[in-house]
Design an enzyme around this catalytic site. Structure first.
Site, short mmCIF file in Angstrom:
data_model
loop_
_atom_site.label_atom_id
_atom_site.label_comp_id
_atom_site.label_asym_id
_atom_site.label_seq_id
_atom_site.Cartn_x
_atom_site.Cartn_y
_atom_site.Cartn_z
N SER A 139 0.82 -1.21 0.00
CA SER A 139 0.00 0.00 0.00
C SER A 139 0.85 1.26 0.00
CB SER A 139 -0.93 -0.01 1.21
OG SER A 139 -1.84 1.06 1.11
N LEU A 147 -6.95 8.33 5.66
CA LEU A 147 -6.94 8.39 4.19
C LEU A 147 -7.61 7.15 3.57
CD1 LEU A 147 -3.40 9.92 3.47
CD2 LEU A 147 -5.60 11.07 3.76
N GLY A 148 -8.37 6.43 4.39
CA GLY A 148 -9.18 5.34 3.84
C GLY A 148 -8.40 4.11 3.44
N SER A 149 -7.33 3.79 4.18
CA SER A 149 -6.57 2.57 3.84
C SER A 149 -7.46 1.34 3.97
CB SER A 149 -5.32 2.43 4.71
OG SER A 149 -5.64 1.92 5.99
N SER A 150 -8.36 1.35 4.97
CA SER A 150 -9.20 0.17 5.19
C SER A 150 -10.09 -0.07 3.98
CB SER A 150 -10.04 0.31 6.46
OG SER A 150 -10.88 1.43 6.38
N GLU A 196 -15.50 -3.73 4.96
CA GLU A 196 -15.32 -2.49 5.75
C GLU A 196 -16.09 -2.58 7.09
OE1 GLU A 196 -13.18 0.00 5.47
OE2 GLU A 196 -14.15 1.94 5.24
N ASP A 207 -16.32 5.59 2.10
CA ASP A 207 -14.93 5.32 1.74
C ASP A 207 -14.82 4.24 0.66
OD1 ASP A 207 -14.36 7.11 3.69
OD2 ASP A 207 -13.10 5.79 4.90
#
Ligand SMILES: Nc1ncnc2c1ncn2[C@@H]1O[C@H](COP(=O)(O)OP(=O)(O)O)[C@@H](O)[C@H]1O
Ligand SMILES: C[C@@](O)(CCOP(=O)(O)O)CC(=O)O
Ligand SMILES: [Mg+2]
Length: 364
Positions: A139, A147-150, A196, A207
């Site tokens: 990543s 920053l919405g990594s998930s 999520e 997201d």
């Protein structure tokens, strides 16, 4: 054997995080940082060679997890995989998956990875059952920073898994990027939302939606509208590097809302108006310097109002406040992005700043 690669972007939330979980409008945009996934689905082994395994490699962290197909079947049962019908992970299945993740001895200092690994196991076994295969993840995004990594993890994993499933069939002999159709993207998005849920607890879906469809979106209660900015919007992202966990912050806001239902309902309503106004301003045409400045001043004011309401929700942090104060010294407006409690801060870089730095550079 077949192999695919997929990627999905992270995001910034320009307005409306947290309130969007409670039904308010929010505005988000995809950013040019991605989670990259490669997925190899192996052919079944002949019975005399054992049953193979499902493997997850988190390359950035030099971690590899592996479960034999027989162990997965033993713990999760005989259930069949249906890639075309996203279903929520039941509490019983979450528990079984958590036990399978615990067996992997994730290093204590990286215990926060367990939810991501659980989410992977859920998506894999729901889409491919116990077929042997290997997923490798890298990543560009900082994890747990707003920053919405998930979501980009969920979208890229779901996308790669679905590309080799019965639901979506990709020609693996081609080397060009393959673009999913709208229906296929919707399926990826629905699976990613289920993933999520395992990481966020109660996600709004914004997201995974912006990560799946890209660009800039206005989002409310699962409904998205694509929007386009009439002029460039430049945002500086500052990472406070204060670690936090979205699930805990989202739960904290819900608890506050149940303690003060009327006050918090008003806060969420105010955020709804802010996001709608922001969306309209972003899209409104701005031709000359005066209208560009007016547009940017309105955006700055709305960002500051949204930040004030995020403080009201209890999700700011001393490190965030420090970034806000520092930026204000330069007359720059900021707000946190994502769940807050640390993580990243957005600062609008207005056109006057760009012009004055060009002027300074040319007179130097
Ligand atoms: N590349 C990745 N590999 C494994 N897990 C990941 C990855 N990216 C995200 N995750 C999971 O998502 C969690 C971070 O999600 P979250 O707290 O929602 O913050 P954010 O989405 O803002 O980065 C991590 O703790 C991890 O469990
Ligand atoms: C707080 C929230 O609005 C956004 C969370 O974003 P992130 O996980 O902090 O990148 C939660 C959600 O919408 O699911
Ligand atoms: Mg997240």
């Amino acid at each position: 054997m077949a192999e695919v690669r997929a990627r999905a972007p992270g995001k910034i939330i320009l307005s409306g995080e947290h309130a969007v979980v409670h039904g308010s409008t929010a505005v988000a945009a995809a950013i040019d940082l991605y989670t990259h996934v490669s997925f190899r689905l192996d052919s079944p082994l002949p019975p005399e060679n054992g049953d193979g395994s499902v493997e997850l490699e988190l390359k950035d962290m030099a971690l590899v997890f592996s479960w034999s197909s027989s162990r997965l079947k033993e713990v999760l049962g005989d259930g069949f995989a249906d890639s075309s019908t996203p279903v929520s992970c039941s509490p019983g299945r979450i528990k079984s998956i958590a036990a399978l993740v615990e067996e992997q001895n994730i290093p204590e200092a990286k215990f926060w990875l367990s939810s991501g690994v659980s989410c992977f196991l859920y998506l894999y076994t729901s889409i491919h059952g116990y077929k042997r295969g290997k997923v490798v993840v890298t990543s560009d995004l900082p994890l747990g920073s707003g920053l919405g990594s998930s979501a980009s993890f969920c979208v890229s994993v779901a996308g790669a898994l679905l590309a080799l499933s019965d639901a979506i069939s990709v020609d693996t002999s081609q080397t060009e990027w393959f673009k999913f159709s709208k229906n296929e993207l919707e399926l990826v998005n629905r699976w990613a939302f289920e993933g999520e849920k395992i990481i966020h607890g109660k996600p709004s879906g914004i997201d995974n939606t912006v990560s799946t469809f890209g660009g800039m979106i206005q989002f409310r209660s699962g409904e998205l509208t694509h929007i386009k900015s009439s002029a460039p919007l430049r945002m500086l992202i500052t990472n406070t590097k204060v670690g936090r966990n979205t699930k805990a912050l989202v739960a904290g806001v819900s608890e506050r809302a149940s303690r003060h239902p009327d006050a918090m309902a008003s806060v969420f309503t105010a955020v709804d108006f802010i996001s709608k106004e922001l969306s309209a301003i972003i899209q409104s045409p701005a031709q000359d310097d005066i209208s560009i400045t007016a547009r940017e001043e309105k955006i700055e004011e709305l960002m500051e109002m949204n930040q004030g309401l995020l403080q009201c929700m209890g999700v700011s942090h001393a490190a965030i406040e420090m970034v806000l104060r520092t930026m204000l010294k330069y007359k720059l407006a900021s707000k946190l992005t994502g769940a807050g409690g640390g993580g990243c801060v957005l600062t609008l870089l207005p056109t006057w700043l760009l012009l004055s730095s060009i002027h300074a550079a040319s007179s130097a």
